[in-house]
Design a protein around this motif. Structure first.
Motif, short mmCIF file in Angstrom:
data_model
loop_
_atom_site.label_atom_id
_atom_site.label_comp_id
_atom_site.label_asym_id
_atom_site.label_seq_id
_atom_site.Cartn_x
_atom_site.Cartn_y
_atom_site.Cartn_z
N ALA A 1 8.99 8.48 13.18
CA ALA A 1 8.05 9.14 12.52
C ALA A 1 7.72 9.08 11.46
O ALA A 1 6.32 9.50 11.60
CB ALA A 1 9.06 10.48 12.61
N ALA A 2 8.07 8.18 10.33
CA ALA A 2 7.45 8.31 9.91
C ALA A 2 6.52 6.22 9.64
O ALA A 2 5.35 6.92 8.33
CB ALA A 2 8.99 7.53 8.11
N ILE A 3 6.88 6.36 10.14
CA ILE A 3 6.11 4.69 10.70
C ILE A 3 5.07 4.69 11.35
O ILE A 3 4.16 4.67 12.29
CB ILE A 3 6.09 3.56 10.82
CG1 ILE A 3 7.41 3.32 11.84
CG2 ILE A 3 7.17 2.94 9.46
CD1 ILE A 3 7.79 2.26 12.35
N ALA A 4 5.35 5.75 12.58
CA ALA A 4 4.46 6.35 13.40
C ALA A 4 3.13 6.84 13.44
O ALA A 4 2.08 6.98 13.64
CB ALA A 4 4.75 7.90 14.56
N SER A 5 2.98 7.11 11.81
CA SER A 5 1.33 7.44 11.29
C SER A 5 0.34 6.15 11.02
O SER A 5 0.73 5.09 10.48
CB SER A 5 1.36 7.82 9.67
OG SER A 5 -0.11 8.65 9.25
N PRO A 6 -0.92 6.09 11.52
CA PRO A 6 -1.68 5.02 11.56
C PRO A 6 -2.01 5.03 9.61
O PRO A 6 -2.70 3.80 9.77
CB PRO A 6 -2.90 5.07 12.09
CG PRO A 6 -2.09 5.53 13.23
CD PRO A 6 -0.91 7.44 12.66
N GLN A 7 -2.13 5.67 8.98
CA GLN A 7 -2.42 5.81 7.90
C GLN A 7 -0.71 5.21 6.80
O GLN A 7 -1.37 4.14 6.07
CB GLN A 7 -2.86 7.13 7.26
CG GLN A 7 -3.65 7.36 7.72
CD GLN A 7 -3.98 8.59 9.00
OE1 GLN A 7 -2.57 8.48 9.43
NE2 GLN A 7 -4.57 9.12 9.44
N ARG A 8 -0.31 5.81 7.72
CA ARG A 8 1.53 4.79 7.31
C ARG A 8 1.61 3.52 6.71
O ARG A 8 1.84 2.74 6.60
CB ARG A 8 2.15 5.68 6.83
CG ARG A 8 2.38 6.75 6.24
CD ARG A 8 3.59 7.74 6.78
NE ARG A 8 3.28 9.00 6.39
CZ ARG A 8 3.48 10.47 7.79
NH1 ARG A 8 4.59 9.76 8.83
NH2 ARG A 8 3.27 11.37 7.16
N MET A 9 0.84 3.42 8.57
CA MET A 9 0.65 1.97 8.89
C MET A 9 0.31 0.95 7.90
O MET A 9 0.40 -0.39 7.55
CB MET A 9 0.68 0.92 9.99
CG MET A 9 1.45 1.48 11.39
SD MET A 9 1.77 1.41 13.23
CE MET A 9 1.43 2.47 13.51
N MET B 1 2.41 12.28 -0.71
CA MET B 1 2.19 12.56 0.20
C MET B 1 2.90 11.06 1.67
O MET B 1 4.38 11.60 1.82
CB MET B 1 1.33 13.35 1.01
CG MET B 1 2.52 14.01 2.12
SD MET B 1 2.20 13.58 4.10
CE MET B 1 0.61 13.25 4.41
N HIS B 2 2.23 10.21 1.44
CA HIS B 2 2.52 8.95 2.82
C HIS B 2 3.73 8.78 2.02
O HIS B 2 4.43 8.13 2.67
CB HIS B 2 1.18 8.51 2.88
CG HIS B 2 0.54 9.19 4.30
ND1 HIS B 2 0.50 9.85 5.58
CD2 HIS B 2 -1.06 9.63 4.50
CE1 HIS B 2 0.01 10.59 5.95
NE2 HIS B 2 -1.39 10.31 5.25
N LEU B 3 3.78 7.93 0.51
CA LEU B 3 4.62 7.56 0.26
C LEU B 3 5.77 8.18 0.03
O LEU B 3 6.97 7.84 0.56
CB LEU B 3 4.08 7.09 -1.16
CG LEU B 3 2.39 5.88 -1.53
CD1 LEU B 3 2.47 6.01 -2.32
CD2 LEU B 3 3.14 4.30 -0.46
#
Length: 95
Positions: free
Chosen positions: A9-17, A46-48
């Motif tokens: 879930a943590a890396i599923a976000s395009p922003q986090r990738m 928040m993302h970090l």
């Protein structure tokens, strides 16, 4: 240890990738990283935080040459392999 579903879930976000991709160049302070990815520092934090909790990045404080505190983030060494066995291991059965 963070559960497999939480890590995914943590890396599923395009922003986090995108954040992970930007950190491939090495450690970067939050203000510079926010400029590179085009988001506010508050949203970036928040993302970090989610990436850090899942073990993908880590941060530390450092002093700049002019004495200002900088929060630096860099990638943690990680690898994820998804197989039926790794998914099954995340849900052990009682026998």
């Amino acid at each position: 240890m963070v559960a497999l579903s939480q890590r995914l879930a943590a890396i599923a976000s395009p922003q986090r990738m995108r954040i992970i991709a930007e950190l491939m160049t090495g450690q970067t302070h939050v203000s510079e990283l926010a400029r590179r990815v085009g988001m506010s520092r508050a949203l970036l934090y928040m993302h970090l935080t989610k990436l850090q909790e899942a073990g993908f990045v880590h941060g530390h404080l450092a002093l700049s040459e002019d004495g200002k505190a900088l929060k630096l983030f860099e990638l943690s060494d990680f690898s994820i392999t998804i197989t039926p066995a790794s998914i099954a291991a995340a849900f052990p059965t009682e026998n």
